[in-house]
Scaffold this motif. Structure first.
Motif, mmCIF file in Angstrom:
data_model
loop_
_atom_site.group_PDB
_atom_site.id
_atom_site.type_symbol
_atom_site.label_atom_id
_atom_site.label_comp_id
_atom_site.label_asym_id
_atom_site.label_seq_id
_atom_site.Cartn_x
_atom_site.Cartn_y
_atom_site.Cartn_z
ATOM 1 N N UNK A 83 1.298 14.891 5.306
ATOM 2 C CA UNK A 83 0.940 15.355 3.965
ATOM 3 C C UNK A 83 1.309 14.258 2.971
ATOM 4 N N UNK A 84 0.764 14.333 1.779
ATOM 5 C CA UNK A 84 0.943 13.244 0.809
ATOM 6 C C UNK A 84 2.400 13.044 0.405
ATOM 7 N N UNK A 85 3.212 14.085 0.404
ATOM 8 C CA UNK A 85 4.617 13.912 0.014
ATOM 9 C C UNK A 85 5.406 13.111 1.050
ATOM 10 N N UNK A 86 4.883 13.021 2.275
ATOM 11 C CA UNK A 86 5.570 12.250 3.314
ATOM 12 C C UNK A 86 5.526 10.754 3.034
ATOM 13 N N UNK A 87 4.599 10.309 2.185
ATOM 14 C CA UNK A 87 4.494 8.886 1.866
ATOM 15 C C UNK A 87 5.731 8.434 1.093
ATOM 16 N N UNK A 88 6.216 9.250 0.177
ATOM 17 C CA UNK A 88 7.423 8.905 -0.581
ATOM 18 C C UNK A 88 8.617 8.767 0.369
ATOM 19 N N UNK A 89 8.705 9.628 1.340
ATOM 20 C CA UNK A 89 9.792 9.555 2.329
ATOM 21 C C UNK A 89 9.673 8.269 3.154
ATOM 22 N N UNK A 90 8.446 7.938 3.525
ATOM 23 C CA UNK A 90 8.202 6.711 4.275
ATOM 24 C C UNK A 90 8.612 5.493 3.449
ATOM 25 N N UNK A 91 8.291 5.490 2.152
ATOM 26 C CA UNK A 91 8.671 4.379 1.290
ATOM 27 C C UNK A 91 10.195 4.275 1.182
ATOM 28 N N UNK A 92 10.894 5.405 1.058
ATOM 29 C CA UNK A 92 12.368 5.371 1.007
ATOM 30 C C UNK A 92 12.932 4.758 2.295
ATOM 31 N N UNK A 131 0.841 -1.201 0.000
ATOM 32 C CA UNK A 131 0.000 0.000 0.000
ATOM 33 C C UNK A 131 0.875 1.250 0.000
ATOM 34 N N UNK A 132 1.879 1.266 0.865
ATOM 35 C CA UNK A 132 2.773 2.433 0.951
ATOM 36 C C UNK A 132 3.541 2.602 -0.356
ATOM 37 N N UNK A 133 4.038 1.504 -0.920
ATOM 38 C CA UNK A 133 4.762 1.571 -2.185
ATOM 39 C C UNK A 133 3.875 2.131 -3.294
ATOM 40 N N UNK A 134 2.647 1.630 -3.396
ATOM 41 C CA UNK A 134 1.733 2.097 -4.446
ATOM 42 C C UNK A 134 1.351 3.560 -4.259
ATOM 43 N N UNK A 135 1.068 3.957 -3.023
ATOM 44 C CA UNK A 135 0.749 5.366 -2.758
ATOM 45 C C UNK A 135 1.926 6.255 -3.157
ATOM 46 N N UNK A 136 3.135 5.794 -2.844
ATOM 47 C CA UNK A 136 4.335 6.572 -3.170
ATOM 48 C C UNK A 136 4.597 6.601 -4.667
ATOM 49 N N UNK A 137 4.618 5.438 -5.305
ATOM 50 C CA UNK A 137 4.943 5.362 -6.726
ATOM 51 C C UNK A 137 3.943 6.113 -7.598
ATOM 52 N N UNK A 138 2.679 6.088 -7.182
ATOM 53 C CA UNK A 138 1.649 6.723 -7.998
ATOM 54 C C UNK A 138 1.276 8.120 -7.488
#
Length: 198
Positions: free
Chosen positions: A170-179, A22-29
């Motif tokens: 915020x939504x940009x924090x998801x990419x950081x979480x995925x990293x 879920x986190x990967x998909x939210x981040x990638x997309x």
């Protein structure tokens, strides 16, 4: 006037999708949410806000705990002298937050409970020890990469240790979480390999 977009397949994921995916998909997309599907029916919604829920934090904490335990074992397998480790960590600090840790360590030693020193240290102490003892190369890291990768995990561990705080604001924090998940996976793989060959 309300504008309604049609829901498409890219808006929907199975309701039992693993949290990592879920986190990967939210981040990638770069998405804020997905609809959840059970066979053909939409049965719910998961959004970035749900990543602040306790089960997600517990999942992260278990991953970070594994990194911490394996990092401690890695250090112990490379530096067997607890006296040396004490001098580099507890013996070298006057920070008040370590006073209770020092007392507990000394009391346990006096009572014959000789646990490895690494079990008394904070995650950030373990990271510093690997750098100080130049053990990062045994894991295939450069000093900077090790500090950047595992240092950020120490910060994440501190954030998760305070469950009232949100991980995602915020939504940009998801990419950081995925990293960070990728860094956890990478660190665990390196630690597992190194402990298998120690």
């Amino acid at each position: 006037r309300v504008v309604r977009d049609r829901m498409s397949e890219k808006d929907v994921i199975p309701y039992d999708t693993d949290i990592r995916d879920v986190i990967r998909l939210l981040s990638e997309q770069s998405r804020a949410f997905f609809f959840l599907r059970d066979n053909r029916d939409v049965v719910g919604l998961i959004s970035v806000v749900n990543l602040n829920r306790l089960p997600v934090k517990v999942w992260f904490f278990s991953l970070l705990s594994e990194v911490e335990v394996r990092l401690g074992k890695f250090i112990s397998s490379r530096v067997s002298d607890d006296g040396e480790l004490y001098k580099l960590t507890l013996g070298a600090t006057t920070d008040p937050k370590y006073e209770e840790v020092k007392r507990r360590y000394q009391t346990d030693q006096a009572n014959g409970l000789e646990l490895p020193l690494v079990e008394y240290l904070y995650f950030s102490d373990l990271v510093r020890l690997v750098i100080t003892k130049e053990l990062h190369g045994s894991l295939g890291y450069t000093p900077n990469r090790f500090k950047r990768s595992l240092g950020s995990l120490a910060n994440l561990r501190d954030e998760i240790a305070h469950p009232a705080r949100s991980l995602v604001r915020h939504t940009t924090a998801v990419a950081r979480l995925w990293r960070r998940i990728e860094r956890i996976d990478d660190a665990l793989e390196r630690l597992r390999r190194s402990l298998n060959y120690a």
